[in-house]
Design an enzyme around this catalytic site. Structure first.
Site, PDB file in Angstrom:
ATOM      1  N   VAL A   1      24.792 -18.860  29.917  1.00 45.09           N
ATOM      2  CA  VAL A   1      24.299 -17.503  29.633  1.00 45.09           C
ATOM      3  C   VAL A   1      23.778 -17.490  28.199  1.00 45.09           C
ATOM      4  O   VAL A   1      24.438 -17.994  27.295  1.00 45.09           O
ATOM      5  CB  VAL A   1      25.435 -16.460  29.757  1.00 45.09           C
ATOM      6  CG1 VAL A   1      24.879 -15.061  29.604  1.00 45.09           C
ATOM      7  CG2 VAL A   1      26.148 -16.604  31.089  1.00 45.09           C
TER       8      VAL A   1
ATOM      9  N   VAL B   1      27.467 -21.046  26.437  1.00 42.26           N
ATOM     10  CA  VAL B   1      26.550 -20.116  25.783  1.00 42.26           C
ATOM     11  C   VAL B   1      25.279 -20.841  25.362  1.00 42.26           C
ATOM     12  O   VAL B   1      25.326 -21.896  24.720  1.00 42.26           O
ATOM     13  CB  VAL B   1      27.233 -19.455  24.565  1.00 42.26           C
ATOM     14  CG1 VAL B   1      26.263 -18.493  23.886  1.00 42.26           C
ATOM     15  CG2 VAL B   1      28.489 -18.704  25.015  1.00 42.26           C
ATOM     16  N   LYS B   2      24.142 -20.243  25.728  1.00 40.61           N
ATOM     17  CA  LYS B   2      22.851 -20.822  25.353  1.00 40.61           C
ATOM     18  C   LYS B   2      22.381 -20.265  24.016  1.00 40.61           C
ATOM     19  O   LYS B   2      22.347 -19.039  23.824  1.00 40.61           O
ATOM     20  CB  LYS B   2      21.802 -20.451  26.402  1.00 40.61           C
ATOM     21  CG  LYS B   2      21.627 -21.457  27.510  1.00 40.61           C
ATOM     22  CD  LYS B   2      20.531 -20.953  28.419  1.00 40.61           C
ATOM     23  CE  LYS B   2      19.996 -22.009  29.319  1.00 40.61           C
ATOM     24  NZ  LYS B   2      18.950 -21.477  30.200  1.00 40.61           N
ATOM     25  N   ILE B   3      22.012 -21.182  23.134  1.00 36.45           N
ATOM     26  CA  ILE B   3      21.453 -20.820  21.824  1.00 36.45           C
ATOM     27  C   ILE B   3      20.147 -21.596  21.688  1.00 36.45           C
ATOM     28  O   ILE B   3      20.109 -22.802  21.983  1.00 36.45           O
ATOM     29  CB  ILE B   3      22.406 -21.250  20.668  1.00 36.45           C
ATOM     30  CG1 ILE B   3      23.835 -20.692  20.846  1.00 36.45           C
ATOM     31  CG2 ILE B   3      21.816 -20.897  19.308  1.00 36.45           C
ATOM     32  CD1 ILE B   3      24.058 -19.272  20.410  1.00 36.45           C
TER      33      ILE B   3
END
Ligand code: E4P
Length: 230
Positions: free
Chosen positions: A63, A89-91
């Protein structure tokens, strides 16, 4: 978890392919969630994310944060990671104008907060290599976008896989932005740990016109044999 991921926020599609046992994770991003009808702000994102995470648990779900402010990214990542234990977590590799804060955020999330990070929006092996050095769990190269710029993603994938293996880096390569069915196996064959693809491409991998014709022949002739016996 390596192999095929589903690149969608559509719960019904995820249910269908997950039940077949052929996917090993799910990836989303804000554009995908918007396309797949998520409304209601952050609460809407939370609800869809929790529903997907519960459905595929223990498979991983990526996400993406919706801000590029460093404190905001950390705050969102910490909050997302509490929604379910299988959330990554997507960064993005850098900010919208090339701001350099993101690698520090990625490093901090992985090492200080013990959050698994998927570094995204990358177009080259060199970006992925640095994201892996920063401690990322997943490095996402957008293969279709690379090809659309006139380069061949396969060369980047081969180089990147060699480098990760040679340097003993833990990051797993995800190739996304998949545009053609052909890409899926060619990218896995080139050294990607994972290819993430939309449901229509996975259906296209399964269904073949000649298989359809063959199945129709078997069913037609099977019915005739049964008729003769009765
Ligand atoms: C991967 O994780 C991304 O969500 C996705 O594949 C991006 O693809 P696009 O080029 O279709 O936006």
């Amino acid at each position: 978890m390596s192999g095929l991921f589903l690149d969608t926020g559509n719960l019904e599609e995820i249910k269908k392919y997950h039940a077949m046992g052929i996917i090993r994770g799910v990836t989303t991003n804000p554009t995908i969630l918007l396309k797949d009808g998520v409304t209601g702000g952050m609460e809407g994102i939370q609800k869809r994310t929790k529903d997907i995470a519960r459905l595929i648990n223990p498979l991983p779900l990526s996400v993406e944060v919706t801000t590029n402010d460093p404190d905001g990214m950390i705050e969102q990542a910490v909050s997302f990671s509490k929604w379910a234990s299988n959330i990554n977590v997507k960064i993005t590799i850098h900010g919208p104008n090339g701001e350099l804060d993101n690698l520090e955020v990625i490093h901090e999330l992985e090492n200080k907060h013990d959050i698994r990070v998927n570094v995204t929006a990358m177009m080259s092996a060199q970006q992925c290599f640095l994201a892996a050095m920063a401690g990322a769990t997943y490095v996402s190269l957008f293969g279709g976008r690379v090809n659309n710029m006139g380069y061949n993603a396969i060369g980047e994938i081969q180089k990147l896989r060699d480098l990760l293996d040679n340097f003993g880096l833990k990051a797993k390569i995800i190739i996304g932005s998949t545009r053609e069915i052909l890409n899926i196996l060619e990218w896995l064959h080139a050294g990607a740990h994972i290819v993430t693809a939309t449901p229509n491409l996975i259906e296209g991998m399964i269904v073949h016109p000649y298989s359809k014709e063959t199945v129709q022949m078997f069913l037609r002739d099977g019915a005739k044999v049964i008729e003769e016996l009765s």
